[in-house]
Design a protein around this motif. Sequence first.
Motif, short mmCIF file in Angstrom:
data_model
loop_
_atom_site.label_atom_id
_atom_site.label_comp_id
_atom_site.label_asym_id
_atom_site.label_seq_id
_atom_site.Cartn_x
_atom_site.Cartn_y
_atom_site.Cartn_z
N ARG A 319 -79.05 72.27 29.54
CA ARG A 319 -77.88 71.49 29.93
C ARG A 319 -76.72 72.42 30.30
NH1 ARG A 319 -77.50 68.88 25.64
NH2 ARG A 319 -75.91 70.14 24.59
N GLU A 320 -76.51 73.46 29.49
CA GLU A 320 -75.39 74.36 29.71
C GLU A 320 -75.53 75.15 31.01
OE1 GLU A 320 -71.77 75.83 28.99
OE2 GLU A 320 -72.76 74.54 27.52
N THR A 321 -76.75 75.64 31.27
CA THR A 321 -76.95 76.49 32.45
C THR A 321 -77.16 75.70 33.73
OG1 THR A 321 -77.91 78.27 31.13
CG2 THR A 321 -78.41 78.28 33.47
N TRP A 322 -78.03 74.71 33.67
CA TRP A 322 -78.50 74.08 34.91
C TRP A 322 -77.84 72.74 35.22
CZ3 TRP A 322 -80.84 77.49 37.77
CH2 TRP A 322 -81.45 78.57 37.14
N GLY A 323 -77.07 72.23 34.27
CA GLY A 323 -76.38 70.96 34.53
C GLY A 323 -75.43 71.06 35.71
N LYS A 324 -74.65 72.15 35.76
CA LYS A 324 -73.68 72.33 36.85
C LYS A 324 -74.38 72.60 38.17
CE LYS A 324 -70.23 74.18 33.65
NZ LYS A 324 -69.45 75.38 33.24
N VAL A 325 -75.51 73.31 38.10
CA VAL A 325 -76.27 73.59 39.31
C VAL A 325 -76.78 72.28 39.92
CG1 VAL A 325 -78.35 74.71 40.24
CG2 VAL A 325 -76.96 75.87 38.50
N ALA A 354 -74.26 80.37 45.44
CA ALA A 354 -73.43 81.27 44.64
C ALA A 354 -73.75 81.13 43.15
CB ALA A 354 -71.96 80.97 44.89
N MET A 355 -73.88 79.89 42.69
CA MET A 355 -74.19 79.65 41.28
C MET A 355 -75.58 80.17 40.93
SD MET A 355 -72.57 75.85 40.72
CE MET A 355 -73.01 75.78 39.00
N PHE A 356 -76.53 79.93 41.81
CA PHE A 356 -77.89 80.37 41.53
C PHE A 356 -77.97 81.89 41.54
CE2 PHE A 356 -82.37 81.16 42.10
CZ PHE A 356 -82.94 80.22 41.27
N ASP A 357 -77.25 82.52 42.47
CA ASP A 357 -77.22 83.98 42.51
C ASP A 357 -76.70 84.56 41.20
OD1 ASP A 357 -78.25 84.24 45.01
OD2 ASP A 357 -76.33 84.52 46.03
N GLU A 358 -75.62 83.98 40.72
CA GLU A 358 -75.01 84.48 39.48
C GLU A 358 -75.96 84.29 38.29
OE1 GLU A 358 -72.58 86.26 36.84
OE2 GLU A 358 -72.42 86.27 39.03
N ILE A 359 -76.59 83.13 38.23
CA ILE A 359 -77.53 82.87 37.13
C ILE A 359 -78.70 83.84 37.20
CG2 ILE A 359 -79.23 81.22 36.24
CD1 ILE A 359 -77.25 78.99 37.06
N LEU A 377 -89.75 78.07 29.25
CA LEU A 377 -88.41 78.04 29.84
C LEU A 377 -88.49 77.98 31.37
CD1 LEU A 377 -86.53 80.58 27.57
CD2 LEU A 377 -85.78 78.25 28.03
N ARG A 378 -89.30 78.84 31.94
CA ARG A 378 -89.41 78.87 33.40
C ARG A 378 -89.96 77.56 33.95
NH1 ARG A 378 -92.05 84.97 33.82
NH2 ARG A 378 -90.10 86.14 33.60
N VAL A 379 -90.96 77.03 33.26
CA VAL A 379 -91.56 75.76 33.70
C VAL A 379 -90.53 74.63 33.63
CG1 VAL A 379 -93.25 73.97 33.09
CG2 VAL A 379 -93.96 76.37 33.18
N SER A 380 -89.77 74.59 32.52
CA SER A 380 -88.80 73.51 32.36
C SER A 380 -87.67 73.62 33.38
CB SER A 380 -88.23 73.51 30.94
OG SER A 380 -87.45 74.66 30.70
N ILE A 381 -87.27 74.86 33.71
CA ILE A 381 -86.24 75.07 34.73
C ILE A 381 -86.76 74.63 36.09
CG2 ILE A 381 -84.89 76.82 35.95
CD1 ILE A 381 -84.91 78.41 33.26
N SER A 382 -87.98 75.09 36.40
CA SER A 382 -88.58 74.71 37.68
C SER A 382 -88.71 73.21 37.82
CB SER A 382 -89.97 75.37 37.82
OG SER A 382 -89.87 76.78 37.84
N ALA A 383 -89.05 72.56 36.70
CA ALA A 383 -89.29 71.11 36.74
C ALA A 383 -88.05 70.32 37.10
CB ALA A 383 -89.83 70.64 35.40
N VAL A 384 -86.86 70.84 36.77
CA VAL A 384 -85.63 70.10 37.09
C VAL A 384 -84.95 70.61 38.35
CG1 VAL A 384 -85.22 69.43 34.69
CG2 VAL A 384 -84.22 71.55 35.56
N VAL A 385 -85.05 71.92 38.61
CA VAL A 385 -84.31 72.50 39.73
C VAL A 385 -85.06 72.38 41.05
CG1 VAL A 385 -83.29 74.62 40.66
CG2 VAL A 385 -83.08 74.10 38.23
N ILE A 386 -86.33 72.75 41.06
CA ILE A 386 -87.06 72.82 42.34
C ILE A 386 -87.20 71.45 43.01
CG2 ILE A 386 -89.30 73.38 43.38
CD1 ILE A 386 -89.44 75.74 41.41
#
Length: 437
Positions: A319-325, A354-359, A377-386
């Motif tokens: 939530r903290e990292t990817w919510g804003k993205v 810009a946000m993704f670059d910084e992350i 972690l990578r799978v869960s990030i991919s599942a929401v972002v991609i």
Amino acid sequence: MMMIIGGGVENRSIVKFSIEVFDYRFANVFNEAIKSLEFEIKSVEDVKKMQWETLEGEITTLIKVVKHCASVLFPGERKLCDSIFSENASIAVYLFSNLARAVVIQLLNFVDAVVQTNRSAEKLFKYLDMYEALRDVIPDINKSCSDELAAEISTSGDRIGEAAVHIFCDLENSIKGDAAKTPVAGGAVHPLTRYVMNYLKYACEYKVTLEQIFQKNKALVPSIKHERESPSHNQTGENSSSSPFATQLMTVIDLLDLNLETKSKLYKDPSLRFIFLMNNGRYIMQKIKAASEILQSMDDTWYRIRSSDVRQYHKNYQRETWGKVLQCLGHEGLQVNGKVHKPALKERFKNFSAMFDEIQKTQSTWVVSDEQLQSELRVSISAVVIPAYRSFFGRFRQYLDSGRQGEKYVKYQPEDIETMIEGLFDGNASSIGRKKN
């Protein structure tokens, strides 16, 4: 040796001579035994002055001597003594008991001297070795010697057990006193976590013995309840079926949790704070799961709460990292009068990149050494972002200019995002060394 020996003068002389011969022989046999085992009887003061590294070796040899005396020397010499004094059974019992006691007292004096040395965490396991050795020879001592001698050995063992309980409980103070002011680079597993969990894993190899001595010394175990932020943690240690040792074990891990929570506040980045807690929480759970002796001692509710904690750290990080993205990829506010507003769309793509670059730049330096957790972690990030980016990209890319002008705002293809996510949490050491959190 004062004894009443019946019979005539000649008989008394023979018996007295036999006693002296057996006494001399017994001393020689014992001295030869400890010489062959390379053990030397030392005074209490000499033992107290020894460095622990040297004393460890002496304790190992002492244990061999104790076992040899109980299983070989005493039974053999008792049999010989009974044979020599077959017509004077009372003399045989009295003589052998006194000779055996003289030997045992020398060994127990060494044990007591060890217990009187300064206590420290690394001594626990040798103390437990001594305790087990004395406990295990008592049946043999009962067979060849007197009940009184067995009782003296048991008392000496109890003193070791009491010292071991104090040492184990001192682990609480070690954890409380570890107040490091510098965060571990990249949110990795803290050295304190590794030390405590490996110490507990090793200690639990003596689980049966520790349960025994903690049960005997319940009065020495500090009765402390540690308040956690979540009310559910108040259930820790309240299961009446938990043994005193199991309760202390859970208390130590609770204290470690509290210490780690405090250390997490050293990180300025909230996302890194959750990575740190997740790393350490997962390490603790994996150690518990891998060590059956620890797992068997844990209360089910206690274990489930900690598993839930680690999952919550994961959710908080997400939530903290990817919510804003993900907010950049929302469709709201992109249309004006039914048409796509290009300046707003360009700003969204630009902000996302810009946000993704910084992350990516920051979090590729963070450390997640547990391969399973890293993959999760990578799978869960991919599942929401991609899927969100692929949908946003597919719908709105066409509204921007093609060529270099479009690339100014649309920096990444969906496939690029997938590749970059796979590079997160690799913990680039040189980058970590330069970055302060």
